[in-house]
Enzyme design. Sequence first.
Site, mmCIF file in Angstrom:
data_model
loop_
_atom_site.group_PDB
_atom_site.id
_atom_site.type_symbol
_atom_site.label_atom_id
_atom_site.label_comp_id
_atom_site.label_asym_id
_atom_site.label_seq_id
_atom_site.Cartn_x
_atom_site.Cartn_y
_atom_site.Cartn_z
ATOM 1 N N GLU A 1 110.064 -17.110 -37.422
ATOM 2 C CA GLU A 1 109.540 -18.242 -38.339
ATOM 3 C C GLU A 1 108.510 -18.943 -37.722
ATOM 4 O O GLU A 1 107.918 -19.359 -38.664
ATOM 5 C CB GLU A 1 110.637 -19.060 -38.843
ATOM 6 C CG GLU A 1 111.353 -20.047 -37.717
ATOM 7 C CD GLU A 1 112.413 -19.508 -36.953
ATOM 8 O OE1 GLU A 1 113.213 -20.383 -36.508
ATOM 9 O OE2 GLU A 1 112.418 -18.405 -36.832
ATOM 10 N N CYS B 1 118.093 -15.660 -33.436
ATOM 11 C CA CYS B 1 118.512 -16.014 -32.141
ATOM 12 C C CYS B 1 120.089 -16.102 -32.365
ATOM 13 O O CYS B 1 120.761 -15.228 -31.924
ATOM 14 C CB CYS B 1 117.884 -17.442 -31.898
ATOM 15 S SG CYS B 1 118.007 -17.997 -30.263
ATOM 16 N N HIS C 1 112.449 -16.257 -32.384
ATOM 17 C CA HIS C 1 112.134 -17.128 -33.599
ATOM 18 C C HIS C 1 110.931 -16.708 -34.487
ATOM 19 O O HIS C 1 109.895 -17.430 -34.267
ATOM 20 C CB HIS C 1 112.072 -18.540 -33.367
ATOM 21 C CG HIS C 1 113.395 -19.198 -32.850
ATOM 22 N ND1 HIS C 1 114.511 -19.743 -33.652
ATOM 23 C CD2 HIS C 1 113.993 -19.346 -31.678
ATOM 24 C CE1 HIS C 1 115.377 -20.035 -33.137
ATOM 25 N NE2 HIS C 1 115.289 -19.910 -31.724
#
Length: 544
Positions: free
Chosen positions: A510, A382, A508
């Site tokens: 993760e 990001c 994102h």
Amino acid sequence: MAAKHVFVTGGVVSGLGKGICAASLGRLLKQRGLRVTIQKFDPYFNVDPGTMNPYQHGEVFVTDDGAETDLDLGHYERFVDESLTQDSSVSSGQIYRDVLDRERSGDYLGRTVQIIPHITDEIKHRIHSLDDGSADVIITEIGGTVGDIEIQPYLEAIRQVGRELGREEVVFIHVPLIVQLPGSDELKTKPTQHSVKELLSVGIQPDILVCRCDEPMTADVRNKISLFCNVEPDCVIQNVTAGVLYEIPLLMAAEGLDRVVCRKLGLVSLPEPDLREWTEMVNRWKNVSRRVEIALVGKYTELHDAYLSIVEAFSHAGTANDAVVSVRWVDSETVTEQNAADFLRGVSGILVPGGFGSRGVEGMISAAKYARENDIPYFGICFGMHMAVIEFARHVAGLEGANSTEMNELTRHPVIDLMPEQVGITKKGGTMRLGKYPCALTDGSRALAAYGEAEISERHRHRYEFNNDYRELLSGHGMLLSGLSPNGSLVEIVEVPRHPWFVGVQFHPELKSRPNRAHPLFKAFVKAALDRASSEINKGEPEK
């Protein structure tokens, strides 16, 4: 058939692991064949954590449907492997806002609006809203600790739910602390007794105590707690601090947590939980043979919870690559082009995470430059992608002063710019590009090699994007735009093909990584870092 309910409360102090307890129980019940969902009630009056400082509340976890939620939802998703929604994250701000909105619209017909029944009824409505036929068991964690003024309406609401639904429909789990005084081997149970007494004072008798302790409880301690807290001996569960986070479901299974929960709920004919895959995963975790150091260059490095999902994704990817990922925490405010080597020398990978604002930005850009020039694997997430694009524009494409309009509205070269639909938005909460969006990958890209499929979907949280006016120029200087929105209007992934592994993503990744299913990009990044570490050992030379 209506869903069964499990309510998890905590006592003595915060941070005892209520969320991990709830998530572990969810995993165990799922492995018994039950359909499970989880929700969290937070007593703060913010509508959600989206506008809260990371130092206050850690990371913001984003769901598929775009809810900005508490980081505990990340634990829930990682353990239970279910995608949750905005209904799984409820704050006092939301509760009171909705009640007051109804009062303003006349829904209460002029009656006095009070905590009981209006606030408690709204809480109960949120609890029952998850009972839509898709779950057999709903686990609800109550944030804060028993005795906090803020959570009293929640305790009253779950007390009412327990009375209304009856036994075998509701289980109350309480997570207290067993204290071991410094210099003493004796475990002290008084804090647990007082915590349970506080819960009894509001009309809730806990069915199960999951006692957090650093050392195993003796039979005498277990029996003492059982006697004084009025719970059955096998319902006094020890939660000993584990060396590996994902071992906790196995420890809870050995203690019989899921067994007594099923007994209390009248679920007596279920098979034992199938934990073979989870056990194998934990064993791999404990027996990895390699280690690799990766620098995380961010602005909240003093509080690791601000990047919790990234750290967990590193762990998942490390295990998938038979390695332990050691994170070198680097404060981006301290990094410059001149001293970047001092902070980053010796690492085998560099990750720049998400973030907002101008603080520490030049340090992140310097880290991206150091990674690019020294062939160190780089992963920008990001904001970290924005930093990589700015660095490339300045030092490869020759766009002096290139920047993001987030940091400099008057920059001559706004390679990162505010999304058109964000222009004119002044409210900060819940107004970004949030949630799951699709992305089409380019043939021959590292992204496609990692994912193994041409179209993916990932979760977003941003206002600024790659400026399409600079697509042709940056592509001409060697930047590959390897992921685009399906209509081609948004750049989602950038790469530098001439580099061993240099990838920036607008989303994102993760947030979707799982302990037994590492995210493809993290897995590929860690592998590239391991390859780098291996080549450096064989070469015996430091980077430039």
